[in-house]
Design an enzyme around this catalytic site. Sequence first.
Site, PDB file in Angstrom:
ATOM      1  N   LYS A  54      50.783  52.742  23.858  1.00 34.72           N
ATOM      2  CA  LYS A  54      51.471  52.972  25.135  1.00 34.72           C
ATOM      3  C   LYS A  54      52.864  53.555  25.003  1.00 34.72           C
ATOM      4  CE  LYS A  54      48.584  51.455  28.399  1.00 34.72           C
ATOM      5  NZ  LYS A  54      48.203  52.243  29.581  1.00 34.72           N
ATOM      6  N   SER A 305      43.313  50.866  19.907  1.00 32.81           N
ATOM      7  CA  SER A 305      44.427  51.167  20.797  1.00 32.81           C
ATOM      8  C   SER A 305      45.572  50.164  20.743  1.00 32.81           C
ATOM      9  CB  SER A 305      43.930  51.282  22.242  1.00 32.81           C
ATOM     10  OG  SER A 305      43.274  50.094  22.638  1.00 32.81           O
TER      11      SER A 305
END
Length: 323
Positions: A54, A305
Amino acid sequence: MGTSIGLEEVRQASARIRPLAHTTPVLSSRLFDAAAGVRTVFKCENFQRGGAFKVRGAANFVSLLDQEQRKRGVVAYSSGNHAQGVAIAAAEAGIPATIVMPKDAPKTKLEATRSYGPKIVFCDRLRESREEIAQSIARETGATILPPFDHPWVIAGQGTAALELLEEFRELDAIAVPLGGGGLLSGTLIVAKALRPQIRVFGVEPELANDWHQSLQAGKRIGIPPPETIADGLRTPMPGEIVFPIVRELVEGVLLVSEEEMKAAMRFLLTRMKTLAEPSGAAAAAAVLAKKLPADVRSVGVIVSGGNVDPGALSKILAEPAC
């Protein structure tokens, strides 16, 4: 940058975020290959700053703010990984940040976010809208909303992970990407189809949070009730307005994984590869390990991720007997 996003925008984002975001390693495992029946390489965003991809999108977004916007700061809403990414990017830029987080956000993600100094506002994710709270704060303070996925600057930043992967492994047959809001998948699709048009890209989401699967079948965005999956980073209840047409046009399909399949992938990554992934981060690996890719895929890149898993939750998962 307008609303159009292409390979060049991702390359520009890569240059912008280089001082802040890590170029994460790509790992492989013969044991995983044998279990999954396909050659697999892992783009390890769990080793990224903030423990997840992110920060890429957040850093790109913050770098494109003008001076007046920087003075007023940013406001974001997130269960944890986007919160950390925004907090890191804002702290590095020296601008104020407010993060709207659910009361039940994983403790490790909350504490890590708080350590970077933003103001945190709590909400009840089952009864309140994080987005509406963030919009109210933005109206009151003049801060700029930094969305978790549905913005061209964020999408371009997230696409830098796939850019790094394909610069190292250009000849992959496929890429599997965890799918929550769709920013990471959209950025991956833009890069992958520009560099290697024949590559096959799959999103992976939990069976209990299948808004994308339903939406693509219906041909329009479908909302679902707040999902109760262990994959807290994939609990987005509806695809974004900007990312949906990108994914609909370019993705080959969305693969669904069960809670047990994500847990099994977490256990494999940690015990066999010494790599810690949170449930969301392990979703794509779970699909590959459960042999949900088409049989003719011979090599796949898996984006891990994130790795921000609560220690208590992790201990329970590790203690459960493998099915």
